[in-house]
Write a protein that holds these residues in place. Structure first.
Motif, PDB file in Angstrom:
ATOM      1  N   VAL A   1       1.982   9.293  -6.655  1.00  0.00           N
ATOM      2  CA  VAL A   1       2.696  10.678  -7.001  1.00  0.00           C
ATOM      3  C   VAL A   1       3.332  10.868  -8.073  1.00  0.00           C
ATOM      4  O   VAL A   1       3.026  11.702  -8.798  1.00  0.00           O
ATOM      5  CB  VAL A   1       3.149  10.887  -5.543  1.00  0.00           C
ATOM      6  N   PHE A   2       4.244   9.828  -8.265  1.00  0.00           N
ATOM      7  CA  PHE A   2       5.024   9.969  -9.644  1.00  0.00           C
ATOM      8  C   PHE A   2       4.174   9.741 -10.913  1.00  0.00           C
ATOM      9  O   PHE A   2       4.169  10.433 -11.824  1.00  0.00           O
ATOM     10  CB  PHE A   2       6.045   8.675  -9.620  1.00  0.00           C
TER      11      PHE A   2
ATOM     12  N   ILE B   1       0.567  -1.246   0.094  1.00  0.00           N
ATOM     13  CA  ILE B   1      -0.166  -0.144   0.004  1.00  0.00           C
ATOM     14  C   ILE B   1       0.963   1.325  -0.056  1.00  0.00           C
ATOM     15  O   ILE B   1       0.846   2.324  -0.799  1.00  0.00           O
ATOM     16  CB  ILE B   1      -0.838  -0.075   1.182  1.00  0.00           C
ATOM     17  N   ILE B   2       2.020   1.154   0.982  1.00  0.00           N
ATOM     18  CA  ILE B   2       2.981   2.215   0.926  1.00  0.00           C
ATOM     19  C   ILE B   2       3.521   2.700  -0.443  1.00  0.00           C
ATOM     20  O   ILE B   2       3.571   3.665  -0.970  1.00  0.00           O
ATOM     21  CB  ILE B   2       3.749   2.293   2.004  1.00  0.00           C
ATOM     22  N   LEU B   3       4.052   1.511  -1.098  1.00  0.00           N
ATOM     23  CA  LEU B   3       4.611   1.617  -2.306  1.00  0.00           C
ATOM     24  C   LEU B   3       3.878   2.086  -3.518  1.00  0.00           C
ATOM     25  O   LEU B   3       3.870   2.874  -4.140  1.00  0.00           O
ATOM     26  CB  LEU B   3       5.000   0.516  -2.748  1.00  0.00           C
ATOM     27  N   THR B   4       2.379   1.708  -3.396  1.00  0.00           N
ATOM     28  CA  THR B   4       1.326   2.359  -4.303  1.00  0.00           C
ATOM     29  C   THR B   4       1.219   3.605  -4.147  1.00  0.00           C
ATOM     30  O   THR B   4       0.951   4.532  -5.161  1.00  0.00           O
ATOM     31  CB  THR B   4       0.102   1.218  -4.240  1.00  0.00           C
TER      32      THR B   4
ATOM     33  N   LEU C   1       8.814   5.437 -14.274  1.00  0.00           N
ATOM     34  CA  LEU C   1       9.526   5.102 -12.730  1.00  0.00           C
ATOM     35  C   LEU C   1       8.350   4.715 -11.711  1.00  0.00           C
ATOM     36  O   LEU C   1       8.662   3.913 -10.710  1.00  0.00           O
ATOM     37  CB  LEU C   1      10.182   6.382 -12.233  1.00  0.00           C
ATOM     38  N   GLY C   2       7.297   5.530 -11.800  1.00  0.00           N
ATOM     39  CA  GLY C   2       6.136   5.265 -10.967  1.00  0.00           C
ATOM     40  C   GLY C   2       5.612   3.622 -11.162  1.00  0.00           C
ATOM     41  O   GLY C   2       5.477   3.007 -10.022  1.00  0.00           O
TER      42      GLY C   2
END
Length: 210
Positions: free
Chosen positions: A104-105, A96-99, A149-150
């Motif tokens: 944002v990217f 979830i944090i990575l998502t 990158l995102g």
């Protein structure tokens, strides 16, 4: 490998087809390729989109290969596609944090692509220096790089990891080639703009004003 274990995953193919189709439309509409280098870039971005969503909502090729080559026990559930969190043992909360970070990217990249397209579309055959073009000289190319990158942060796959550096190199090279033509065409006006505004890495102080 028992492919029947992927049933819940492969049942998501309609989402893959829909997102690939939307991605193709967005790539060719907003990047608007007009020569073979631009078409090559757009084609690579579309290949990235296909590789991404074919695994995200189709068949998890990367997980299948990793499990076959390495002593890994990856749960065959859709959330395992958040591969960094899965391999590092961060679990659902890490995914979830990575998502959220990757979002944002991705959102920033999409905004740059669309805003850049709008400026070029309405200004036509002129040197655009306002809005996002006052922050970075190639906002659409920066947008592509941020989206790539995102997506790699959130859902890396072997094909997209291979394609990503090629896409980034191609668009930086394309930006340089375009600038040579712009200098020849607009002369001192474009040179002054180029001295004032960075090519790819933005002026963050101006970003909020774009």
């Amino acid at each position: 490998m028992d492919f029947s274990r992927y049933g819940a995953w492969t049942g998501l193919w309609p989402y893959a087809v829909l997102l690939i189709a939307l991605g193709a439309w967005a790539v060719y509409h907003f990047l608007a390729p007009s020569n073979w280098r631009e078409w090559a870039g757009a084609g690579l971005v579309e290949a990235f989109v296909i590789a991404l969503y074919a695994e995200m909502y189709g068949f998890p090729l990367t997980i299948y290969l990793l499990m076959g080559l390495l002593p890994l026990d990856v749960p065959l559930v859709h959330s395992s596609g958040h591969l960094w969190a899965t391999l590092l043992g961060y679990g659902q909360s890490g995914a979830i944090i990575l998502t959220l970070i990757s979002s944002v990217f991705i959102v920033a990249g999409l905004l740059l692509i669309v805003k850049g397209w709008v400026k070029v579309y309405f200004f036509g055959d002129k040197v655009v220096t306002e809005g996002v073009y006052g922050v970075v000289r190639h906002p659409q190319y920066l947008g592509v790089i941020l989206v790539v990158l995102g997506q790699l942060m959130d859902w890396p796959t072997i094909p997209t990891l291979v394609l990503a550096p090629v896409i980034i190199w191609l668009y930086i090279d394309l930006a340089r080639r375009e600038e040579q033509a712009l200098v020849e065409r607009f002369g001192s006006k474009y040179l002054a703009y180029r001295r004032r505004v960075p090519m790819i890495i933005p002026d963050w102080k101006r970003l909020r004003q774009a």
